[in-house]
Design an enzyme around this catalytic site. Structure first.
Site, PDB file in Angstrom:
ATOM      1  N   SER A 111       9.062   7.767  -8.188  1.00 35.66           N
ATOM      2  CA  SER A 111      10.218   7.082  -7.618  1.00 35.66           C
ATOM      3  C   SER A 111      11.493   7.763  -8.086  1.00 35.66           C
ATOM      4  O   SER A 111      11.591   8.217  -9.227  1.00 35.66           O
ATOM      5  CB  SER A 111      10.225   5.611  -8.062  1.00 35.66           C
ATOM      6  OG  SER A 111      11.475   5.015  -7.785  1.00 35.66           O
ATOM      7  N   LYS A 119       7.028   4.425 -11.914  1.00 42.74           N
ATOM      8  CA  LYS A 119       6.248   4.393 -10.686  1.00 42.74           C
ATOM      9  C   LYS A 119       5.399   5.650 -10.500  1.00 42.74           C
ATOM     10  O   LYS A 119       5.839   6.764 -10.773  1.00 42.74           O
ATOM     11  CB  LYS A 119       7.162   4.245  -9.468  1.00 42.74           C
ATOM     12  CG  LYS A 119       7.867   2.912  -9.360  1.00 42.74           C
ATOM     13  CD  LYS A 119       6.914   1.780  -9.031  1.00 42.74           C
ATOM     14  CE  LYS A 119       6.287   1.935  -7.678  1.00 42.74           C
ATOM     15  NZ  LYS A 119       7.262   1.899  -6.563  1.00 42.74           N
ATOM     16  N   GLU A 141      -0.544   6.907   1.692  1.00 38.49           N
ATOM     17  CA  GLU A 141       0.392   6.224   2.584  1.00 38.49           C
ATOM     18  C   GLU A 141       0.730   7.095   3.790  1.00 38.49           C
ATOM     19  O   GLU A 141       0.884   6.600   4.909  1.00 38.49           O
ATOM     20  CB  GLU A 141       1.650   5.841   1.814  1.00 38.49           C
ATOM     21  CG  GLU A 141       1.388   4.782   0.740  1.00 38.49           C
ATOM     22  CD  GLU A 141       2.623   4.462  -0.083  1.00 38.49           C
ATOM     23  OE1 GLU A 141       3.740   4.772   0.379  1.00 38.49           O
ATOM     24  OE2 GLU A 141       2.467   3.920  -1.193  1.00 38.49           O
ATOM     25  N   HIS A 145     -13.043  -9.892   4.433  1.00 35.09           N
ATOM     26  CA  HIS A 145     -11.813 -10.681   4.611  1.00 35.09           C
ATOM     27  C   HIS A 145     -10.867 -10.509   3.409  1.00 35.09           C
ATOM     28  O   HIS A 145     -10.056 -11.389   3.116  1.00 35.09           O
ATOM     29  CB  HIS A 145     -12.120 -12.171   4.786  1.00 35.09           C
ATOM     30  CG  HIS A 145     -13.066 -12.468   5.895  1.00 35.09           C
ATOM     31  ND1 HIS A 145     -12.660 -12.597   7.201  1.00 35.09           N
ATOM     32  CD2 HIS A 145     -14.415 -12.648   5.891  1.00 35.09           C
ATOM     33  CE1 HIS A 145     -13.711 -12.856   7.968  1.00 35.09           C
ATOM     34  NE2 HIS A 145     -14.793 -12.887   7.195  1.00 35.09           N
TER      35      HIS A 145
END
Length: 478
Positions: free
Chosen positions: A295, A301, A308, A174
Protein backbone atom coordinates in the site's frame (compact mmCIF):
# COMPACT_ATOMS: atom_id res chain seq x y z
CA UNK A 1 -20.05 9.71 -77.91
CA UNK A 2 -16.41 8.84 -77.30
CA UNK A 3 -15.14 9.38 -73.75
CA UNK A 4 -11.70 10.97 -73.40
CA UNK A 5 -9.65 10.54 -70.24
CA UNK A 6 -6.91 13.06 -69.66
CA UNK A 7 -3.65 11.29 -68.78
CA UNK A 8 -2.76 13.88 -66.10
CA UNK A 9 -6.02 13.22 -64.28
CA UNK A 10 -5.55 9.44 -64.47
CA UNK A 11 -1.92 9.72 -63.32
CA UNK A 12 -3.01 11.76 -60.30
CA UNK A 13 -5.64 9.16 -59.42
CA UNK A 14 -3.19 6.30 -59.74
CA UNK A 15 -0.63 8.11 -57.60
CA UNK A 16 -3.14 8.68 -54.83
CA UNK A 17 -4.21 5.03 -54.77
CA UNK A 18 -0.79 3.63 -55.70
CA UNK A 19 -0.65 1.05 -52.89
CA UNK A 20 -4.32 0.11 -52.92
CA UNK A 21 -5.32 -3.35 -54.11
CA UNK A 22 -8.63 -1.92 -55.33
CA UNK A 23 -7.72 1.54 -56.65
CA UNK A 24 -8.49 1.01 -60.35
CA UNK A 25 -12.22 1.53 -59.87
CA UNK A 26 -11.90 4.98 -58.28
CA UNK A 27 -11.09 8.41 -59.70
CA UNK A 28 -10.68 10.17 -56.37
CA UNK A 29 -8.48 9.34 -53.45
CA UNK A 30 -9.74 8.61 -49.97
CA UNK A 31 -10.53 11.44 -47.61
CA UNK A 32 -7.71 11.49 -45.00
CA UNK A 33 -10.26 10.82 -42.28
CA UNK A 34 -11.59 7.78 -44.17
CA UNK A 35 -8.03 6.68 -44.88
CA UNK A 36 -7.32 6.51 -41.16
CA UNK A 37 -10.74 5.06 -40.32
CA UNK A 38 -10.38 2.30 -42.91
CA UNK A 39 -6.77 1.35 -42.16
CA UNK A 40 -6.01 -1.67 -39.99
CA UNK A 41 -2.23 -2.01 -40.34
CA UNK A 42 -1.58 -0.57 -36.88
CA UNK A 43 -3.01 -3.78 -35.37
CA UNK A 44 -3.14 -6.41 -38.12
CA UNK A 45 0.61 -6.10 -38.75
CA UNK A 46 0.86 -8.85 -36.12
CA UNK A 47 -0.28 -11.16 -38.92
CA UNK A 48 2.81 -10.38 -41.02
CA UNK A 49 4.41 -13.80 -40.70
CA UNK A 50 1.16 -15.70 -41.23
CA UNK A 51 0.43 -13.52 -44.27
CA UNK A 52 3.85 -14.31 -45.74
CA UNK A 53 3.51 -18.03 -45.02
CA UNK A 54 0.12 -18.07 -46.74
CA UNK A 55 1.46 -16.11 -49.71
CA UNK A 56 4.40 -18.46 -50.23
CA UNK A 57 2.06 -21.45 -50.24
CA UNK A 58 -0.25 -19.66 -52.69
CA UNK A 59 2.68 -18.85 -54.98
CA UNK A 60 3.58 -22.55 -55.02
CA UNK A 61 -0.02 -23.38 -55.93
CA UNK A 62 0.11 -20.83 -58.77
CA UNK A 63 3.27 -22.53 -60.02
CA UNK A 64 1.54 -25.92 -59.94
CA UNK A 65 -1.08 -24.66 -62.40
CA UNK A 66 1.52 -22.86 -64.58
CA UNK A 67 0.46 -19.33 -63.67
CA UNK A 68 3.98 -18.68 -62.43
CA UNK A 69 7.29 -19.72 -63.95
CA UNK A 70 9.86 -21.42 -61.74
CA UNK A 71 12.13 -18.38 -61.64
CA UNK A 72 9.13 -16.17 -60.75
CA UNK A 73 8.21 -18.47 -57.88
CA UNK A 74 11.78 -18.34 -56.62
CA UNK A 75 11.83 -14.54 -56.78
CA UNK A 76 8.50 -14.27 -54.97
CA UNK A 77 9.52 -16.73 -52.26
CA UNK A 78 12.89 -15.04 -51.73
CA UNK A 79 11.27 -11.61 -51.67
CA UNK A 80 8.65 -12.66 -49.14
CA UNK A 81 11.26 -14.19 -46.85
CA UNK A 82 13.22 -10.95 -47.01
CA UNK A 83 10.07 -9.06 -46.03
CA UNK A 84 9.54 -11.46 -43.12
CA UNK A 85 13.08 -10.73 -41.99
CA UNK A 86 12.44 -6.99 -42.23
CA UNK A 87 9.41 -7.30 -39.97
CA UNK A 88 11.29 -9.49 -37.52
CA UNK A 89 14.20 -7.06 -37.25
CA UNK A 90 12.07 -3.92 -37.16
CA UNK A 91 13.42 -2.74 -40.51
CA UNK A 92 10.13 -2.81 -42.42
CA UNK A 93 9.15 0.71 -43.47
CA UNK A 94 5.42 1.42 -43.46
CA UNK A 95 4.34 3.85 -46.17
CA UNK A 96 1.24 5.87 -46.87
CA UNK A 97 -1.38 3.74 -48.55
CA UNK A 98 -0.41 0.60 -46.61
CA UNK A 99 -3.93 0.16 -45.33
CA UNK A 100 -3.46 -3.39 -44.04
CA UNK A 101 -0.84 -6.09 -43.72
CA UNK A 102 -1.73 -7.61 -47.09
CA UNK A 103 -1.31 -4.28 -48.91
CA UNK A 104 1.95 -3.53 -47.10
CA UNK A 105 3.53 -6.90 -47.87
CA UNK A 106 2.47 -6.85 -51.51
CA UNK A 107 3.67 -3.28 -51.97
CA UNK A 108 7.07 -4.18 -50.53
CA UNK A 109 7.27 -7.34 -52.64
CA UNK A 110 6.75 -5.29 -55.80
CA UNK A 111 9.51 -2.92 -54.67
CA UNK A 112 11.90 -5.83 -54.20
CA UNK A 113 11.21 -7.96 -57.29
CA UNK A 114 9.26 -5.64 -59.59
CA UNK A 115 5.57 -4.95 -60.05
CA UNK A 116 5.14 -7.32 -63.01
CA UNK A 117 6.15 -10.45 -61.13
CA UNK A 118 5.01 -9.28 -57.70
CA UNK A 119 1.60 -8.43 -59.11
CA UNK A 120 1.05 -12.04 -60.20
CA UNK A 121 0.92 -13.29 -56.59
CA UNK A 122 -2.63 -12.08 -56.05
CA UNK A 123 -3.97 -13.91 -59.13
CA UNK A 124 -7.34 -15.41 -58.20
CA UNK A 125 -6.88 -14.53 -54.57
CA UNK A 126 -8.94 -12.05 -52.55
CA UNK A 127 -8.17 -10.35 -49.30
CA UNK A 128 -11.35 -12.08 -48.14
CA UNK A 129 -9.85 -15.57 -48.24
CA UNK A 130 -6.38 -14.21 -47.50
CA UNK A 131 -7.27 -12.58 -44.18
CA UNK A 132 -9.25 -15.58 -42.98
CA UNK A 133 -6.25 -17.79 -43.76
CA UNK A 134 -3.84 -15.43 -42.02
CA UNK A 135 -6.00 -15.31 -38.91
CA UNK A 136 -6.35 -19.07 -38.74
CA UNK A 137 -2.61 -19.60 -39.09
CA UNK A 138 -1.87 -16.99 -36.41
CA UNK A 139 -4.58 -18.14 -34.02
CA UNK A 140 -3.72 -21.81 -34.47
CA UNK A 141 -0.11 -21.19 -33.48
CA UNK A 142 -1.15 -18.87 -30.65
CA UNK A 143 -3.63 -21.36 -29.17
CA UNK A 144 -0.95 -24.04 -29.19
CA UNK A 145 1.15 -21.66 -27.09
CA UNK A 146 -1.72 -21.11 -24.65
CA UNK A 147 -2.27 -24.87 -24.44
CA UNK A 148 1.37 -25.31 -23.46
CA UNK A 149 0.93 -22.83 -20.59
CA UNK A 150 -2.33 -24.48 -19.51
CA UNK A 151 -0.64 -27.87 -19.33
CA UNK A 152 2.11 -26.32 -17.22
CA UNK A 153 -0.54 -24.92 -14.85
CA UNK A 154 -2.00 -28.39 -14.33
CA UNK A 155 1.48 -29.79 -13.81
CA UNK A 156 2.14 -27.24 -11.05
CA UNK A 157 -1.17 -28.04 -9.33
CA UNK A 158 -0.25 -31.73 -9.37
CA UNK A 159 3.12 -30.93 -7.81
CA UNK A 160 1.59 -28.82 -5.04
CA UNK A 161 -1.14 -31.39 -4.44
CA UNK A 162 1.46 -34.07 -3.82
CA UNK A 163 3.06 -31.82 -1.21
CA UNK A 164 -0.18 -31.49 0.77
CA UNK A 165 -1.88 -34.89 0.59
CA UNK A 166 -2.13 -34.95 4.42
CA UNK A 167 -3.21 -31.32 4.98
CA UNK A 168 -6.85 -31.05 6.09
CA UNK A 169 -8.90 -27.88 5.73
CA UNK A 170 -12.56 -26.88 5.87
CA UNK A 171 -14.48 -27.36 2.66
CA UNK A 172 -17.08 -24.66 1.95
CA UNK A 173 -20.51 -24.45 0.36
CA UNK A 174 -22.42 -21.15 0.35
CA UNK A 175 -19.22 -19.73 1.93
CA UNK A 176 -20.11 -21.66 5.09
CA UNK A 177 -17.93 -24.40 6.55
CA UNK A 178 -19.34 -27.68 5.26
CA UNK A 179 -17.13 -30.78 5.58
CA UNK A 180 -13.41 -31.38 6.09
CA UNK A 181 -11.39 -32.06 2.94
CA UNK A 182 -7.77 -32.38 2.01
CA UNK A 183 -6.19 -29.17 0.71
CA UNK A 184 -5.02 -31.26 -2.25
CA UNK A 185 -8.63 -32.15 -3.02
CA UNK A 186 -9.48 -28.44 -3.18
CA UNK A 187 -6.48 -27.76 -5.45
CA UNK A 188 -7.34 -30.64 -7.74
CA UNK A 189 -10.91 -29.43 -8.15
CA UNK A 190 -9.43 -26.59 -10.22
CA UNK A 191 -7.00 -28.89 -12.02
CA UNK A 192 -10.01 -30.74 -13.42
CA UNK A 193 -11.62 -27.46 -14.50
CA UNK A 194 -8.41 -26.63 -16.33
CA UNK A 195 -8.20 -30.10 -17.81
CA UNK A 196 -11.65 -29.56 -19.35
CA UNK A 197 -10.52 -26.13 -20.54
CA UNK A 198 -7.59 -27.82 -22.28
CA UNK A 199 -9.86 -30.38 -23.91
CA UNK A 200 -12.14 -27.60 -25.16
CA UNK A 201 -9.09 -25.80 -26.56
CA UNK A 202 -7.86 -28.94 -28.30
CA UNK A 203 -11.31 -29.45 -29.82
CA UNK A 204 -11.46 -25.81 -30.95
CA UNK A 205 -8.04 -26.16 -32.57
CA UNK A 206 -9.27 -29.18 -34.49
CA UNK A 207 -12.46 -27.43 -35.66
CA UNK A 208 -10.65 -24.34 -36.89
CA UNK A 209 -7.94 -26.28 -38.73
CA UNK A 210 -9.69 -25.97 -42.09
CA UNK A 211 -8.06 -23.94 -44.88
CA UNK A 212 -10.12 -21.16 -46.52
CA UNK A 213 -7.41 -20.13 -49.02
CA UNK A 214 -8.54 -20.55 -52.60
CA UNK A 215 -12.09 -19.40 -51.91
CA UNK A 216 -11.54 -16.04 -53.60
CA UNK A 217 -13.79 -13.16 -52.71
CA UNK A 218 -17.00 -15.19 -52.60
CA UNK A 219 -17.29 -17.67 -55.50
CA UNK A 220 -14.05 -19.64 -55.46
CA UNK A 221 -10.94 -19.69 -57.66
CA UNK A 222 -11.20 -19.92 -61.48
CA UNK A 223 -7.62 -21.13 -62.08
CA UNK A 224 -7.90 -24.72 -60.89
CA UNK A 225 -5.80 -24.00 -57.80
CA UNK A 226 -5.02 -27.19 -55.89
CA UNK A 227 -6.70 -26.39 -52.59
CA UNK A 228 -5.82 -29.73 -51.05
CA UNK A 229 -2.18 -28.88 -51.72
CA UNK A 230 -2.67 -25.49 -50.08
CA UNK A 231 -4.22 -27.06 -47.01
CA UNK A 232 -1.39 -29.58 -46.66
CA UNK A 233 1.29 -26.97 -47.32
CA UNK A 234 -0.12 -24.73 -44.56
CA UNK A 235 -0.64 -27.53 -42.05
CA UNK A 236 -4.43 -27.64 -42.24
CA UNK A 237 -6.22 -30.99 -41.99
CA UNK A 238 -8.53 -30.10 -44.93
CA UNK A 239 -9.84 -27.24 -47.05
CA UNK A 240 -13.22 -25.54 -46.73
CA UNK A 241 -16.06 -26.92 -48.86
CA UNK A 242 -18.04 -23.72 -49.52
CA UNK A 243 -16.41 -20.48 -50.60
CA UNK A 244 -19.20 -18.23 -49.31
CA UNK A 245 -19.01 -19.81 -45.89
CA UNK A 246 -15.20 -19.71 -45.87
CA UNK A 247 -14.77 -15.97 -46.45
CA UNK A 248 -17.38 -14.89 -43.91
CA UNK A 249 -16.66 -17.46 -41.21
CA UNK A 250 -15.37 -16.09 -37.92
CA UNK A 251 -16.80 -18.80 -35.70
CA UNK A 252 -13.25 -19.81 -34.88
CA UNK A 253 -12.61 -16.32 -33.45
CA UNK A 254 -15.85 -16.39 -31.46
CA UNK A 255 -14.99 -19.85 -30.15
CA UNK A 256 -11.58 -18.63 -29.01
CA UNK A 257 -13.26 -15.79 -27.13
CA UNK A 258 -15.77 -18.19 -25.59
CA UNK A 259 -12.96 -20.50 -24.52
CA UNK A 260 -11.03 -17.57 -23.05
CA UNK A 261 -14.10 -16.31 -21.20
CA UNK A 262 -14.97 -19.66 -19.64
CA UNK A 263 -11.34 -20.36 -18.73
CA UNK A 264 -10.82 -16.95 -17.14
CA UNK A 265 -14.02 -17.41 -15.13
CA UNK A 266 -12.38 -20.52 -13.68
CA UNK A 267 -9.26 -18.47 -12.95
CA UNK A 268 -11.37 -15.80 -11.28
CA UNK A 269 -13.13 -18.38 -9.11
CA UNK A 270 -9.80 -19.80 -7.94
CA UNK A 271 -8.40 -16.31 -7.39
CA UNK A 272 -11.39 -15.46 -5.20
CA UNK A 273 -10.85 -18.57 -3.06
CA UNK A 274 -7.16 -17.82 -2.72
CA UNK A 275 -7.86 -14.20 -1.79
CA UNK A 276 -10.23 -15.29 0.96
CA UNK A 277 -7.82 -17.93 2.23
CA UNK A 278 -5.00 -15.37 2.33
CA UNK A 279 -6.86 -12.83 4.52
CA UNK A 280 -5.98 -12.49 8.21
CA UNK A 281 -9.44 -13.80 9.00
CA UNK A 282 -8.60 -17.11 7.30
CA UNK A 283 -4.77 -17.16 7.11
CA UNK A 284 -4.85 -20.58 5.43
CA UNK A 285 -2.29 -19.51 2.84
CA UNK A 286 0.21 -16.77 2.16
CA UNK A 287 0.76 -15.46 -1.34
CA UNK A 288 4.43 -14.99 -2.16
CA UNK A 289 5.92 -11.49 -2.16
CA UNK A 290 6.69 -12.14 -5.84
CA UNK A 291 2.98 -12.01 -6.62
CA UNK A 292 1.92 -9.34 -4.11
CA UNK A 293 2.18 -5.56 -3.80
CA UNK A 294 1.99 -3.07 -0.94
CA UNK A 295 0.00 0.00 0.00
CA UNK A 296 1.19 3.54 -0.73
CA UNK A 297 -0.21 4.64 2.63
CA UNK A 298 -0.41 1.63 4.97
CA UNK A 299 2.99 -0.01 5.46
CA UNK A 300 1.55 -3.16 7.04
CA UNK A 301 -0.44 -4.09 3.94
CA UNK A 302 0.44 -6.98 1.68
CA UNK A 303 -2.02 -7.13 -1.18
CA UNK A 304 -2.41 -10.17 -3.46
CA UNK A 305 -2.85 -7.89 -6.47
CA UNK A 306 -1.96 -10.73 -8.85
CA UNK A 307 -5.18 -12.46 -7.87
CA UNK A 308 -7.26 -9.29 -7.90
CA UNK A 309 -6.05 -8.49 -11.41
CA UNK A 310 -7.00 -11.99 -12.51
CA UNK A 311 -10.52 -11.33 -11.23
CA UNK A 312 -10.61 -7.91 -12.86
CA UNK A 313 -9.27 -8.90 -16.26
CA UNK A 314 -11.91 -11.60 -16.56
CA UNK A 315 -14.40 -8.83 -17.34
CA UNK A 316 -12.21 -7.59 -20.16
CA UNK A 317 -12.04 -11.07 -21.69
CA UNK A 318 -15.82 -11.51 -21.49
CA UNK A 319 -16.18 -8.06 -23.06
CA UNK A 320 -14.17 -9.18 -26.08
CA UNK A 321 -16.51 -12.16 -26.48
CA UNK A 322 -19.53 -9.85 -26.38
CA UNK A 323 -17.95 -7.56 -28.97
CA UNK A 324 -17.33 -10.26 -31.57
CA UNK A 325 -20.77 -11.80 -31.05
CA UNK A 326 -22.43 -8.42 -31.65
CA UNK A 327 -20.36 -7.93 -34.82
CA UNK A 328 -21.32 -11.35 -36.17
CA UNK A 329 -24.96 -10.94 -35.23
CA UNK A 330 -25.28 -7.71 -37.20
CA UNK A 331 -23.93 -8.70 -40.61
CA UNK A 332 -25.33 -10.60 -43.59
CA UNK A 333 -23.57 -13.63 -45.07
CA UNK A 334 -20.08 -13.71 -46.64
CA UNK A 335 -17.48 -10.99 -46.10
CA UNK A 336 -18.35 -7.53 -44.76
CA UNK A 337 -15.96 -4.84 -43.59
CA UNK A 338 -17.42 -5.16 -40.08
CA UNK A 339 -15.16 -8.20 -39.82
CA UNK A 340 -12.16 -5.90 -39.56
CA UNK A 341 -13.26 -5.64 -35.92
CA UNK A 342 -12.40 -9.30 -35.37
CA UNK A 343 -8.68 -8.79 -34.79
CA UNK A 344 -8.05 -6.28 -32.00
CA UNK A 345 -10.14 -8.24 -29.51
CA UNK A 346 -8.49 -11.48 -30.62
CA UNK A 347 -5.01 -10.08 -30.07
CA UNK A 348 -6.01 -8.53 -26.76
CA UNK A 349 -7.58 -11.72 -25.43
CA UNK A 350 -4.55 -13.76 -26.45
CA UNK A 351 -2.11 -11.35 -24.78
CA UNK A 352 -4.24 -11.16 -21.65
CA UNK A 353 -4.76 -14.92 -21.40
CA UNK A 354 -1.06 -15.57 -21.91
CA UNK A 355 -0.26 -13.34 -18.92
CA UNK A 356 -3.11 -14.64 -16.77
CA UNK A 357 -2.17 -18.29 -17.16
CA UNK A 358 1.45 -17.63 -16.25
CA UNK A 359 0.58 -15.40 -13.29
CA UNK A 360 -1.89 -17.83 -11.72
CA UNK A 361 0.62 -20.63 -12.27
CA UNK A 362 3.31 -18.63 -10.49
CA UNK A 363 1.02 -17.68 -7.62
CA UNK A 364 0.07 -21.32 -7.00
CA UNK A 365 3.64 -22.54 -7.37
CA UNK A 366 4.93 -20.12 -4.71
CA UNK A 367 2.12 -19.92 -2.15
CA UNK A 368 2.67 -21.19 1.40
CA UNK A 369 0.08 -23.30 3.22
CA UNK A 370 -0.45 -22.69 6.95
CA UNK A 371 -1.45 -26.17 8.08
CA UNK A 372 -2.09 -25.13 11.69
CA UNK A 373 -4.54 -22.42 10.68
CA UNK A 374 -6.38 -24.89 8.48
CA UNK A 375 -6.68 -27.32 11.40
CA UNK A 376 -7.77 -24.56 13.81
CA UNK A 377 -10.62 -23.67 11.45
CA UNK A 378 -12.07 -27.18 11.69
CA UNK A 379 -14.90 -27.70 14.17
CA UNK A 380 -16.82 -30.77 15.26
CA UNK A 381 -20.10 -29.40 13.89
CA UNK A 382 -18.56 -30.05 10.45
CA UNK A 383 -18.91 -33.75 11.33
CA UNK A 384 -22.71 -33.53 11.60
CA UNK A 385 -23.04 -35.43 8.35
CA UNK A 386 -20.76 -38.10 9.81
CA UNK A 387 -23.24 -38.43 12.70
CA UNK A 388 -25.98 -39.10 10.17
CA UNK A 389 -23.79 -41.69 8.43
CA UNK A 390 -23.03 -43.26 11.82
CA UNK A 391 -26.74 -43.78 12.40
CA UNK A 392 -27.25 -45.10 8.86
CA UNK A 393 -24.72 -47.81 9.68
CA UNK A 394 -26.89 -48.59 12.73
CA UNK A 395 -29.81 -49.31 10.41
CA UNK A 396 -31.65 -45.96 10.61
CA UNK A 397 -33.00 -44.43 7.36
CA UNK A 398 -31.03 -41.46 6.11
CA UNK A 399 -33.98 -39.04 6.26
CA UNK A 400 -34.38 -39.88 9.93
CA UNK A 401 -30.62 -39.74 10.62
CA UNK A 402 -30.45 -36.30 9.01
CA UNK A 403 -33.15 -35.09 11.40
CA UNK A 404 -31.40 -36.68 14.42
CA UNK A 405 -28.03 -35.20 13.47
CA UNK A 406 -29.69 -31.79 13.23
CA UNK A 407 -31.05 -32.30 16.74
CA UNK A 408 -27.52 -33.04 17.98
CA UNK A 409 -26.29 -29.75 16.47
CA UNK A 410 -29.15 -27.67 17.90
CA UNK A 411 -28.77 -29.32 21.33
CA UNK A 412 -25.05 -28.54 21.41
CA UNK A 413 -25.77 -24.92 20.48
CA UNK A 414 -28.42 -24.65 23.18
CA UNK A 415 -26.04 -26.06 25.80
CA UNK A 416 -23.15 -23.92 24.60
CA UNK A 417 -20.98 -26.96 23.88
CA UNK A 418 -19.06 -28.31 20.93
CA UNK A 419 -20.70 -31.47 19.58
CA UNK A 420 -17.79 -33.66 20.57
CA UNK A 421 -18.14 -32.48 24.21
CA UNK A 422 -21.75 -33.58 24.53
CA UNK A 423 -22.14 -36.33 27.17
CA UNK A 424 -23.22 -39.76 25.95
CA UNK A 425 -26.50 -39.53 27.89
CA UNK A 426 -27.43 -36.43 25.85
CA UNK A 427 -26.81 -38.37 22.64
CA UNK A 428 -28.96 -41.23 23.96
CA UNK A 429 -31.77 -38.83 24.77
CA UNK A 430 -31.78 -37.89 21.10
CA UNK A 431 -31.62 -41.51 19.86
CA UNK A 432 -31.13 -44.90 21.45
CA UNK A 433 -28.88 -45.86 18.55
CA UNK A 434 -26.01 -43.71 19.86
CA UNK A 435 -23.38 -45.64 21.82
CA UNK A 436 -19.81 -45.28 23.13
CA UNK A 437 -18.41 -45.70 19.62
CA UNK A 438 -19.75 -42.23 18.76
CA UNK A 439 -16.46 -40.98 20.22
CA UNK A 440 -14.62 -42.50 17.26
CA UNK A 441 -16.23 -39.91 14.99
CA UNK A 442 -14.29 -36.98 16.44
CA UNK A 443 -11.30 -37.52 14.14
CA UNK A 444 -11.01 -35.35 11.05
CA UNK A 445 -8.50 -37.59 9.35
CA UNK A 446 -10.84 -40.57 9.71
CA UNK A 447 -13.64 -38.42 8.37
CA UNK A 448 -11.90 -37.41 5.14
CA UNK A 449 -10.56 -40.90 4.54
CA UNK A 450 -13.98 -42.52 4.60
CA UNK A 451 -14.68 -40.99 1.16
CA UNK A 452 -12.79 -43.63 -0.78
CA UNK A 453 -15.05 -43.72 -3.84
CA UNK A 454 -13.67 -42.36 -7.09
CA UNK A 455 -13.70 -38.57 -6.85
CA UNK A 456 -13.82 -38.46 -3.04
CA UNK A 457 -11.51 -36.56 -0.70
CA UNK A 458 -9.74 -39.57 0.86
CA UNK A 459 -5.99 -39.76 0.42
CA UNK A 460 -6.39 -42.80 -1.82
CA UNK A 461 -8.86 -40.95 -4.02
CA UNK A 462 -6.68 -37.83 -4.15
CA UNK A 463 -3.74 -39.94 -5.31
CA UNK A 464 -6.00 -41.55 -7.89
CA UNK A 465 -6.93 -38.09 -9.19
CA UNK A 466 -3.28 -37.12 -9.39
CA UNK A 467 -2.35 -40.28 -11.29
CA UNK A 468 -5.25 -39.72 -13.69
CA UNK A 469 -4.06 -36.18 -14.44
CA UNK A 470 -0.46 -37.33 -14.82
CA UNK A 471 -1.52 -39.89 -17.42
CA UNK A 472 -3.71 -37.32 -19.16
CA UNK A 473 -0.82 -34.85 -19.28
CA UNK A 474 1.46 -37.49 -20.75
CA UNK A 475 -1.07 -38.20 -23.50
CA UNK A 476 -1.50 -34.52 -24.33
CA UNK A 477 2.07 -33.25 -24.11
CA UNK A 478 4.08 -33.28 -27.32
Amino acid sequence: METTIKFSSLEKSIKIEDNKLWGGRFEKGLDPLMEEFNASLRFDKRLYSADITGSIAYAKALRKCDLLKENELNLIEEGLENIRSEWQTGMFVIKGGDEDIHTANERRLKELIGADIGGKLHTGRSRNDQVSTDMKIWLRDSLKELLKYMLKLIEVIIKRSLQYTDAIMPGYTHLQRAQPVYFSHWLLSFAFMYQQDCERLIAALDRMNVCPLGSGAISGNPFNIDRDFLAKELGFKSCSMNSMHAVGDRDFVAEFHFWSSLTVIHFSKMAEDLLLFSTKEFSFIEISDSFSTGSSLMPQKKNADSLELIRGKSGRIVGNLTAILVVLKGIPSTFNKDLQEDKEGMFDSFDTMKSLIQVITGAIDTLTLNRNKCIEALSSDMLATDIAYYLVRKGVSFRKTHELAGSVVSTAERLGLEIHNLPLNVFKEISEHFDEDIRLLWNFENSVNQYTVKGGTSKASVLQQINFLKDWLKDNTE
